[in-house]
Design a protein around this motif. Structure first.
Motif, short mmCIF file in Angstrom:
data_model
loop_
_atom_site.label_atom_id
_atom_site.label_comp_id
_atom_site.label_asym_id
_atom_site.label_seq_id
_atom_site.Cartn_x
_atom_site.Cartn_y
_atom_site.Cartn_z
N LEU A 181 1.11 7.54 -14.95
CA LEU A 181 -0.26 7.02 -14.94
C LEU A 181 -0.29 5.51 -15.17
O LEU A 181 -1.08 4.80 -14.53
N LEU A 182 0.58 5.00 -16.03
CA LEU A 182 0.68 3.54 -16.22
C LEU A 182 1.18 2.86 -14.94
O LEU A 182 0.72 1.78 -14.58
N TRP A 183 2.11 3.51 -14.28
CA TRP A 183 2.63 2.99 -13.01
C TRP A 183 1.51 2.94 -11.98
O TRP A 183 1.39 1.95 -11.24
N LEU A 184 0.71 3.98 -11.92
CA LEU A 184 -0.44 4.01 -11.00
C LEU A 184 -1.40 2.87 -11.32
O LEU A 184 -1.91 2.20 -10.42
N TRP A 185 -1.65 2.64 -12.61
CA TRP A 185 -2.53 1.56 -13.02
C TRP A 185 -1.96 0.20 -12.59
O TRP A 185 -2.69 -0.67 -12.13
N TYR A 186 -0.65 0.01 -12.73
CA TYR A 186 -0.03 -1.25 -12.33
C TYR A 186 -0.12 -1.46 -10.82
O TYR A 186 -0.21 -2.60 -10.35
N CYS A 187 -0.10 -0.40 -10.04
CA CYS A 187 -0.14 -0.53 -8.58
C CYS A 187 -1.43 -1.19 -8.09
O CYS A 187 -1.45 -1.78 -7.02
N ARG A 188 -2.47 -1.12 -8.89
CA ARG A 188 -3.69 -1.87 -8.56
C ARG A 188 -3.39 -3.36 -8.51
O ARG A 188 -3.85 -4.07 -7.63
N LEU B 236 0.83 -1.20 0.00
CA LEU B 236 0.00 0.00 0.00
C LEU B 236 0.87 1.26 0.00
O LEU B 236 0.60 2.21 -0.75
N TYR B 237 1.91 1.26 0.80
CA TYR B 237 2.80 2.42 0.83
C TYR B 237 3.56 2.56 -0.48
O TYR B 237 3.72 3.67 -1.01
N CYS B 238 4.03 1.44 -1.03
CA CYS B 238 4.71 1.49 -2.33
C CYS B 238 3.78 1.97 -3.43
O CYS B 238 4.20 2.67 -4.35
N ALA B 239 2.51 1.60 -3.33
CA ALA B 239 1.53 2.00 -4.34
C ALA B 239 1.19 3.49 -4.26
O ALA B 239 0.61 4.04 -5.19
N SER B 240 1.57 4.14 -3.18
CA SER B 240 1.32 5.58 -3.06
C SER B 240 2.33 6.41 -3.85
O SER B 240 2.13 7.61 -4.05
N ALA B 241 3.40 5.78 -4.32
CA ALA B 241 4.46 6.50 -5.00
C ALA B 241 4.00 7.23 -6.27
O ALA B 241 4.34 8.40 -6.46
N PRO B 242 3.23 6.59 -7.16
CA PRO B 242 2.80 7.35 -8.34
C PRO B 242 1.87 8.51 -7.99
O PRO B 242 1.92 9.56 -8.63
N LEU B 243 1.07 8.34 -6.95
CA LEU B 243 0.22 9.45 -6.51
C LEU B 243 1.08 10.60 -5.98
O LEU B 243 0.80 11.77 -6.24
N ALA B 244 2.13 10.25 -5.25
CA ALA B 244 3.05 11.28 -4.75
C ALA B 244 3.77 11.96 -5.90
O ALA B 244 3.99 13.18 -5.86
N ALA B 245 4.12 11.21 -6.92
CA ALA B 245 4.78 11.81 -8.10
C ALA B 245 3.83 12.78 -8.80
O ALA B 245 4.24 13.88 -9.20
#
Length: 151
Positions: free
Chosen positions: A125-132, A90-99
């Protein structure tokens, strides 16, 4: 040289690179390989960002929270790579949002052109999609079948 063998060994292996396998069909070792790969890539990326962010030549100036956040991402990547944890994922998945927040607050590097900015934004945005998928793997990990690939 047999290109098919080379491709299967280093680029696409059903067991070690299961990126097109649905999360529900992953084995435990496949999930571990995928999260470990993500952890290594993001850990190295954020280690570089942590050092680069200490420079005052970037758009954020001397805001030390950028390097602190990058360091915490490295720590979360280590936890994710060591054991598939939902909280680390969950914390790693916050990285694209922080970017994306960083780009909204400080903008892009002044030397980037419009095409470069679009490319960086698209990749984020692709990175954010992958975090799902990363979060889905971490949630499903305890119930996945198969032996663990970790010794």
């Amino acid at each position: 040289m047999d290109m098919d063998k080379f491709f299967r060994k280093y680029v696409w292996d059903d067991q070690r690179t299961p990126y097109l396998v649905p999360v529900g069909r992953l084995t435990r070792s496949q999930a571990e390989y995928e999260t470990l790969f993500y952890a290594v890539i993001t850990g190295v990326l954020f280690a570089l960002i942590a050092f680069a962010a200490m420079s005052n030549r970037l758009p954020h100036g001397s805001a030390h929270w950028v390097s602190l956040y990058a360091f915490t991402q490295v720590c979360a990547a280590l936890l994710l790579g060591a054991g598939v944890s939902v909280w680390a994922a969950l914390y790693c998945a916050s990285a694209p949002l922080a970017a994306l927040l960083y780009f909204a607050l400080y903008g892009f590097h002044p030397n980037l052109g419009s095409a470069d900015k679009a490319l960086v934004l698209g990749a984020t945005l692709l990175w954010l999609w992958y975090c799902r998928r990363l979060l889905a793997i971490a949630r499903a990990y305890p119930s996945l079948e198969g032996p663990s690939g970790r010794q």
